[in-house]
Design a protein around this motif. Structure first.
Motif, PDB file in Angstrom:
ATOM      1  N   ASN A 104      68.194  38.603  18.107  1.00 38.71           N
ATOM      2  CA  ASN A 104      68.979  39.098  19.237  1.00 38.71           C
ATOM      3  C   ASN A 104      69.917  40.230  18.819  1.00 38.71           C
ATOM      4  O   ASN A 104      70.148  41.169  19.581  1.00 38.71           O
ATOM      5  CB  ASN A 104      69.789  37.956  19.854  1.00 38.71           C
ATOM      6  CG  ASN A 104      68.917  37.003  20.657  1.00 38.71           C
ATOM      7  OD1 ASN A 104      67.967  37.423  21.301  1.00 38.71           O
ATOM      8  ND2 ASN A 104      69.209  35.719  20.604  1.00 38.71           N
ATOM      9  N   LYS A 129      68.327  43.625  18.817  1.00 36.65           N
ATOM     10  CA  LYS A 129      67.956  44.209  20.103  1.00 36.65           C
ATOM     11  C   LYS A 129      69.117  45.010  20.690  1.00 36.65           C
ATOM     12  O   LYS A 129      70.282  44.665  20.501  1.00 36.65           O
ATOM     13  CB  LYS A 129      67.558  43.102  21.094  1.00 36.65           C
ATOM     14  CG  LYS A 129      66.267  42.382  20.734  1.00 36.65           C
ATOM     15  CD  LYS A 129      65.926  41.365  21.796  1.00 36.65           C
ATOM     16  CE  LYS A 129      64.572  40.723  21.535  1.00 36.65           C
ATOM     17  NZ  LYS A 129      64.201  39.754  22.585  1.00 36.65           N
ATOM     18  N   THR A 157      69.423  48.545  30.733  1.00 33.58           N
ATOM     19  CA  THR A 157      68.977  47.211  31.143  1.00 33.58           C
ATOM     20  C   THR A 157      69.299  46.261  29.996  1.00 33.58           C
ATOM     21  O   THR A 157      68.981  46.566  28.841  1.00 33.58           O
ATOM     22  CB  THR A 157      67.466  47.167  31.424  1.00 33.58           C
ATOM     23  OG1 THR A 157      66.756  47.712  30.301  1.00 33.58           O
ATOM     24  CG2 THR A 157      67.118  47.946  32.664  1.00 33.58           C
ATOM     25  N   THR A 160      66.073  36.594  22.733  1.00 27.15           N
ATOM     26  CA  THR A 160      65.025  35.811  22.079  1.00 27.15           C
ATOM     27  C   THR A 160      65.433  34.348  22.068  1.00 27.15           C
ATOM     28  O   THR A 160      66.596  34.018  21.821  1.00 27.15           O
ATOM     29  CB  THR A 160      64.813  36.296  20.643  1.00 27.15           C
ATOM     30  OG1 THR A 160      64.405  37.666  20.667  1.00 27.15           O
ATOM     31  CG2 THR A 160      63.762  35.465  19.922  1.00 27.15           C
ATOM     32  N   SER A 161      64.498  33.475  22.325  1.00 25.99           N
ATOM     33  CA  SER A 161      64.775  32.034  22.274  1.00 25.99           C
ATOM     34  C   SER A 161      63.858  31.378  21.265  1.00 25.99           C
ATOM     35  O   SER A 161      62.772  31.883  20.971  1.00 25.99           O
ATOM     36  CB  SER A 161      64.588  31.396  23.654  1.00 25.99           C
ATOM     37  OG  SER A 161      63.265  31.599  24.124  1.00 25.99           O
ATOM     38  N   GLU A 187      66.446  41.405  26.792  1.00 30.63           N
ATOM     39  CA  GLU A 187      66.105  40.003  27.047  1.00 30.63           C
ATOM     40  C   GLU A 187      66.292  39.191  25.765  1.00 30.63           C
ATOM     41  O   GLU A 187      65.720  39.528  24.724  1.00 30.63           O
ATOM     42  CB  GLU A 187      64.663  39.892  27.524  1.00 30.63           C
ATOM     43  CG  GLU A 187      64.275  38.487  27.944  1.00 30.63           C
ATOM     44  CD  GLU A 187      62.873  38.431  28.527  1.00 30.63           C
ATOM     45  OE1 GLU A 187      62.336  37.326  28.678  1.00 30.63           O
ATOM     46  OE2 GLU A 187      62.323  39.511  28.821  1.00 30.63           O
TER      47      GLU A 187
END
Length: 805
Positions: free
Chosen positions: A486, A489, A672, A677-678, A675
């Motif tokens: 994360n 990103k 934006t 990360t999981s 998204e």
């Protein structure tokens, strides 16, 4: 007793009815059941060879693919299918590409022949019919599409005629188009959407592989790429089943071998005192030593075998029930049902070995004591010889993990090695603490008992260190890897800015800018030159250096005014560095050389660092003026247009314009949020099951050492010693090994993770221990230990104490 066999049967039956023996096997049962369930769920997350064939090949025998090369409006599938037919192969060509619908949703676009689905076991029609004419599509439920919809700014007008499910990606948004849909797009679509290309995937059966490859290459496919990507049915059929959990051996592979072994060791040291008392009583009654030894070995072996077998069966039931729930969290079919026979054999072998060793190493006062004493001494020498093997194995595993490891998954070896090494400290710490002088009578009594049972307490401490160390290590590693992903990103653009970005190495066409400004309402951008074919670099492999026409343009791009020092650097023909990594940030004003992609260094130029938003720092290593860029020998990059100072609504309008202004949406960079990360569900489930196993091991281990106090507690209670005193003895005696094991687990796993953070790049792992999970594991462990110790110690009675004392 008329015969030894009959005596043995009577003795074994009596021992098997004894609660002490049954309780000693409880830890074996818990470990076997949960480890079996863990392994079963692990294999359930892996696809079998037949499932992989159904997903990747369908009815075909071969498949290959190559890069995105088919422009919109071009019939690229039919010539390739004809080429395969001419090579005596029966096959088809599928086109695939990620697309963005005009409503902003991301989908996978697939074009193939669906009337007689070649992937009958993968795609299932739920309603309507399969598309047969260009422009018709079937969609998955995740798209939410019905009726008609458009993509590519209205260039593609598609009609939904059916809804289908992809069994191997149930949550994916997929649009399945009829043959000819891609070719039916307008002829100018390729020029208006320069980054939109479809990737061909060829499937075939029959024919010679080399002839088919040559035919595809003659049709324009890159031969080297299609040869490298060739997949054969026999390759998938012979590839072993592997779960995503295999990437983290600390979750399944290590526990399934280590935890049954440690449980067997705890069983060994918990059952020996009972066998010693049993042999002493029956030896005094004249039971022959050989009969008694064999009876004890038979009873403990039978009890451990029964426990392991029933627990493995329970684990199979729990694992099977868990498999029924997995489809709720996985997006593909559950893997094959595979019984973990290897785990069962290993758990049974370690349990039987521990049972035999316990039986033949128990002390006694019966006739033939000398023989038993020699056996006990031999067993103790064997144990003493094997004890150093644990830290030695830890050192070897740690060295392996530290040598050439480049991924966080391989860090499992570092964690395990560190935890195994930490177990070597258990006897040293227990000895040191138990020999410390104390004025408290209860603590002196607990320490004295602990010194007499040091070996058993050490095994329990080592077991806790291993179980909790692996649990905490897994939780920390997964959280740290996810956090690193994360952190790496960033959004395409800083908030409040939109870039009309060159997409093909050439400046943004005038008509594209006009269409965007008309659709979005934005005006008055500044020009920014991005990376061209021959950019300048701060160093080989770094992000490129950009340029702008004026200082004011650079200030608009950075979102802040320049300092006097930065202005002077630009005037003097220098570069402002912006990169986020330490190697990109000179301290103060320096002279540096820039580099071109061919390795040529420029003349030294002044430089100083400029703080810019993270989104720019991750893409650009520096910025300078256009005239400086040309003077240093770089090719000025293509022109893009930057719109700044935008409100949230203006940014949203720009995002919407990307799907409606009639051109490629990749021209438009707008803010934006990335998204997050999981952690994959399979890894999360495995980590929690391992943590549960660790907590239960702590609870059972606390019961084992607490049972040592039952005789003493009962005897002292019988002579009037108050319960409060006995309670303090229990707390100290049980708490010392438990707390020592917990501390060793936390420290060893923490040191291992710190080492991983130091040796691996920040893009792979960062220091991000999940304190909530760790504290939860520790709280449950300490609570379980307290419950286990209390429940075991409170069961003592005066009669039992006198009998055992």
């Amino acid at each position: 007793m008329r015969s030894h066999p009959r005596a043995m049967r009577i003795l074994m039956a009596g021992m098997l009815r004894n609660r002490s023996l049954r309780r000693a096997t409880a830890l074996l049962g818990v470990t076997t059941a949960l480890a079996t369930m863990l392994v079963m769920l692990s294999t359930a997350t892996a696809l079998s060879p037949s499932q992989r064939i159904a997903r990747d090949l369908g009815a075909a025998e071969r498949t290959t693919n190559w890069g995105a090369t088919i422009r919109p409006g071009v019939d690229g599938a039919a010539p390739l299918a004809l080429a395969m037919k001419n090579a005596d192969a029966r096959g088809w060509v599928q086109l695939r590409t990620p697309m963005e619908l005009d409503n902003g949703a991301d989908v996978w676009f697939l074009e193939a022949k669906w009337g007689a689905p070649p992937f009958a076991e993968r795609y299932e029609l739920r309603s309507g019919r399969w598309p047969t004419r260009p422009g018709e599509v079937a969609v998955t439920q995740a798209t939410g599409l019905v009726g008609s919809f458009t993509m590519m700014s209205g260039t593609a007008d598609l009609r939904v005629v059916g809804h289908a499910t992809d069994r191997f990606a149930t949550r994916n948004s997929t649009v399945m188009a009829a043959p000819g849909t891609w070719a039916a797009l307008p002829p100018d679509a390729g020029s208006r959407f320069p980054t939109v290309r479809a990737s061909p995937v060829a499937y075939w059966s029959g024919g010679d592989d080399q002839r088919v490859i040559n035919a595809l290459a003659a049709g324009g496919a890159p031969k080297g790429e299609i040869t490298a990507n060739l997949t054969r049915r026999e390759d998938l059929d012979s590839r072993p089943v592997e779960s995503i959990l295999a990437n983290y051996p600390l979750i399944v592979m290590f526990p399934q071998w280590i935890l049954p072994l440690t449980a067997a060791l705890v069983f060994l040291f918990s059952v020996r005192p009972y066998l010693s008392r049993f042999s002493a009583v029956l030896g005094s009654l004249g039971v022959p030593s050989a009969t008694l030894r064999l009876a004890m070995a038979g009873a403990t072996a039978a009890a451990s075998t029964l426990t392991v077998t029933l627990s493995a069966a329970l684990g199979l039931v729990l694992g099977s029930l868990g498999r029924l729930l997995l489809p709720l969290v996985l997006s593909r079919p559950v893997g094959p049902w595979i019984a973990p026979t290897g785990l069962f054999v290993w758990a049974l072998a370690t349990a039987l070995t521990a049972a035999v060793i316990a039986a033949f190493s128990a002390d006694s006062d019966l006739p033939g004591r000398r023989a038993l004493t020699r056996a006990a001494a031999g067993m103790r020498r064997l144990s003493a010889g094997l004890a150093p093997a644990v830290p030695v194995a830890g050192a070897v595993i740690l060295a392996y993990g530290l040598h050439g490891r480049s991924t966080a998954e391989d860090g499992s070896y570092i964690v395990l090695g560190s935890v195994l090494l930490a177990t070597a400290l258990a006897p040293l710490l227990l000895t040191f603490i138990s020999t410390r002088p104390s004025k408290a009578v209860d603590r002196r009594l607990a320490n004295r008992i602990l010194r007499r049972t040091l070996t058993r307490a050490t095994v329990v401490t080592a077991t806790l260190t291993l179980a909790l160390g692996m649990s905490i290590g897994v939780a920390t590693m997964l959280a740290s890897v996810t956090q690193a992903a994360n952190d790496a990103k960033f959004a395409p653009m800083p908030a409040g800015q939109v870039l009309l970005n060159p997409t093909t190495g050439t400046s943004v066409p005038t008509e594209v800018r006009r269409a965007f400004e008309r659709e979005s309402g934005l005006t008055r951008p500044v020009s920014i030159r991005t990376a061209g074919d021959f950019p300048l670099l701060l160093r080989q492999g770094s992000e490129p250096v950009w340029s702008a026409a004026t200082q004011a343009d650079i200030e608009t791009w950075a979102g802040a005014a320049l300092t006097p020092e930065q202005e002077r650097v630009l005037r003097d023909g220098g570069v402002l560095t912006t990169g986020a990594t330490p190697g990109d940030i000179p301290s103060g004003e320096l002279l540096i050389q820039l580099f071109t992609p061919d390795g040529r260094a420029t003349e030294p130029v002044p430089t100083t660092h400029m703080n810019v938003p993270r989104e720019w720092a991750g893409r650009v290593s520096g910025i300078t003026l256009d005239r400086t860029y040309s003077k240093l020998g770089g090719t000025p990059g293509p022109v893009g247009y930057l719109y700044s100072g935008l409100s949230e609504q203006e940014s949203l309008d720009a995002l919407q314009a990307a799907n409606t202004f009639g051109y490629d949406s990749s021209y438009i960079w707008a803010y934006t949020p990335p998204e997050p990360t999981s952690t994959p569900v399979a890894l999360t489930l495995g980590a929690w099951l391992l943590a549960a196993l660790g907590v239960l091991l702590v609870t059972a281990s606390a019961r084992v050492i607490a049972r040592d106090l039952r005789a003493h507690a009962a005897s002292l209670s019988a002579v009037g010693v108050p319960d409060s005193f006995l309670g303090r003895v229990v707390v100290h005696y049980v708490g010392l090994p438990v707390v020592t094991g917990v501390l060793l687990a936390v420290i060893s796993s923490g040191v291992a993770m710190a080492a991983l953070v130091m040796i691996l790049p920040a893009t792979v792992i960062v220091w991000a221990p999940p304190m909530g999970s760790i504290l939860g594991i520790l709280a449950l462990s300490i609570g379980g230990a307290a419950l286990g110790g209390w429940s075991a110690a409170r069961q003592a009675s005066p009669t039992e104490g006198l009998a055992q004392g």
